[in-house]
Design an enzyme around this catalytic site. Sequence first.
Site, short mmCIF file in Angstrom:
data_model
loop_
_atom_site.label_atom_id
_atom_site.label_comp_id
_atom_site.label_asym_id
_atom_site.label_seq_id
_atom_site.Cartn_x
_atom_site.Cartn_y
_atom_site.Cartn_z
N ARG A 123 0.85 -1.18 0.00
CA ARG A 123 0.00 0.00 0.00
C ARG A 123 0.89 1.24 0.00
O ARG A 123 1.92 1.27 0.72
CB ARG A 123 -0.89 0.04 1.26
CG ARG A 123 -2.09 -0.87 1.20
CD ARG A 123 -3.08 -0.44 0.11
NE ARG A 123 -4.22 -1.33 -0.01
CZ ARG A 123 -4.27 -2.37 -0.84
NH1 ARG A 123 -3.26 -2.65 -1.64
NH2 ARG A 123 -5.35 -3.12 -0.90
N GLU B 206 -4.77 7.33 -4.90
CA GLU B 206 -4.84 6.67 -6.21
C GLU B 206 -6.02 7.19 -7.01
O GLU B 206 -7.13 7.22 -6.46
CB GLU B 206 -4.93 5.16 -6.02
CG GLU B 206 -3.65 4.60 -5.43
CD GLU B 206 -3.64 3.07 -5.28
OE1 GLU B 206 -4.65 2.42 -5.61
OE2 GLU B 206 -2.62 2.55 -4.82
N HIS C 32 -1.57 0.20 -9.78
CA HIS C 32 -2.18 -0.80 -8.85
C HIS C 32 -2.62 -2.05 -9.62
O HIS C 32 -3.80 -2.41 -9.63
CB HIS C 32 -3.35 -0.18 -8.08
CG HIS C 32 -3.66 -0.90 -6.81
ND1 HIS C 32 -4.12 -0.26 -5.67
CD2 HIS C 32 -3.58 -2.22 -6.48
CE1 HIS C 32 -4.32 -1.15 -4.71
NE2 HIS C 32 -4.00 -2.35 -5.18
#
Length: 604
Positions: free
Chosen positions: A292, A321, A340
Amino acid sequence: MSAAAAATATAASSAKLAVNPLKHSSLLSKSSLPSAFSIRSRDLPRKKLTLVKCTASRDGAKPTILVAEKLGEAGVNLLEKFANVDCSYNLTPEELNTKISLCDALIVRSGTKVGREVFESSRGRLKVVGRAGVGIDNVDLSAATEFGCLVVNAPTANTIAAAEHGIALLAAMARNVSQADASVKAGEWKRNKYVGVSLVGKTLAVMGFGKVGSEVARRAKGLGMRVIAHDPYAPADRAHAIGVDLVSFDEALSTADFISLHMPLTPATSKMLNDETFAKMKKGVRIVNVARGGVIDEDALVRALDAGIVAQAALDVFTKEPPAKDSKLVQHERVTVTPHLGASTMEAQEGVAIEIAEAVVGALNGELASTAVNAPMVSAEVLAELKPYVVLAEQLGRLAIQLVAGGSGVKNVKVTYASARATDDLDTRLLRAMITKGIIEPISDVYVNLVNADYTAKQRGLRISEERVLLDGSPESPLETITVQLGNVESKFASALSESGDVKVEGRVKDGIPHLTKVGSFEVDVSLEGSIILCSQVDQPGMIGTVGSILGESNVNVNFMTVGRIAPRKQAVMAIGVDEMPSNETLKKIGDIPAVEEFVFLKL
Ligand SMILES: NC(=O)C1=CN([C@@H]2O[C@H](COP(=O)(O)OP(=O)(O)OC[C@H]3O[C@@H](n4cnc5c(N)ncnc54)[C@H](O)[C@@H]3O)[C@@H](O)[C@H]2O)C=CC1
Ligand SMILES: O=C(O)C(=O)COP(=O)(O)O
């Protein structure tokens, strides 16, 4: 005269027509069995074990599941067999809050923030949040728990995908693949500029030796790297088994040539790579992050890159994000980035979709999810064994509270489990939650389930103490008896008071069926299905017949009757199990029998 009998004498007149004031209305359907005293309770219709059930399916309607991010087709198909499925992607927070009040379950990935407002907006309807992946840092778990909403995730199906992406980034970073690719596509041919570093013989520190971390370690060993790991909770033997040494945080930082991050984002891991910790690293270290973004202080990473402490970084995840277009970190020439993508393989997405769909459907069906994040996880075997005791626990709570005059004043609950099993071989969390449910639901509007039971008890100032009595003998069944005592209360059925003045009920499971076996000091035996009438009287012939006739005349089916007495012709308690709710008139007739001193009708 016993204390219970003495109490009975004083309370008798005022308690003569004690009709149940409870709102719980789940009566069993009328049995077609003949009206006889010897009916076996196992022949009666059985209730389904319901731990976290959605409200919609209670009414027989299909539940509604909102899928708020792209989910593999196989998962959507599975959901559609059971529910109305609304696949609405890219909702604004306001749109999500509006939609959620019509949904029983919500499925998200990492891109949707499920904050407190979502649970508030759902107004109690949302029963399950399914996270189609591992990290649940985008879900407000305390709010979910408070609102009795189960959170489940899909913890295993994307492990390999994330590990492979970690290795892909490690290798791509070491050999400048993305920078060189962009350069060639821009018409350049700079072979000297993109000279990389080798992996073989280098030390890789895996931070977080869980599912993904250990798979990364295994693969890195295959590439000839020396692998160390830091994880305060990982067992050393699991690491040793794949040739990895567990080391301290500082040792990992100071010896690693490469650092790969695989811990969850929690308050403890937030910004664990920061100015101070970068300063402890070997100059020229290379960092991979597929965990993360928040575990790294991103501004500090830019400083460490510029200072030459960090030679390169490869990042799949970011604090925000998508990151800002002009992010210094993203634009840094020695940083490789992906949007991601760790879990984004065809195989992983298919697996995750099925894993989460099964968990959500199971939870909506009242099954205990094995991937529950905010409720006790109990294995299927343990659950199967505990099932009748879970029902027993809830019913005892329900009975005990109905025996209290003005039930809401209850503050102290003592639960005693008598068992031949060792303490660590009996998981009482489920039982405690169900007793809490049984006690609270009849006297409030709160819907209590396994998720919010402890929280709700605490909110209401209910102190539940648990005690174990270790019995001799073979521990074939997990429990012999469960006793529930409510302290410092007045009872509307004085015979239910123990010698110490608590309302006390005890039960056990016989042939898989929960039974009430003790009320106050009186031994009774009645299966906990349907409803129960408790009568206190002086033991004398003809009582069973008299009460039975009154019920028979009113077409109320009796499934069980027992009499517990102190001694012949002395104080006795008669427990009568009935399939239907008797009318007030019928109950009054029972109360008018001269020998009956007090009675109470209890709904299960
Ligand atoms: N980029 C992506 O698409 C993906 C990211 N992930 C992320 O990877 C992370 C790990 O996933 P899993 O391995 O499946 O979880 P896991 O729960 O199996 O492993 C996490 C490990 O971190 C350890 N840990 C906790 N606190 C720590 C600390 N302070 N220092 C070091 N270790 C600590 C735990 O003991 C545990 O062993 C999660 O944050 C998850 O969200 C997972 C899958 C895909
Ligand atoms: O499973 C995880 O923790 C992930 O980070 C994967 O996220 P995603 O489902 O791809 O948004």
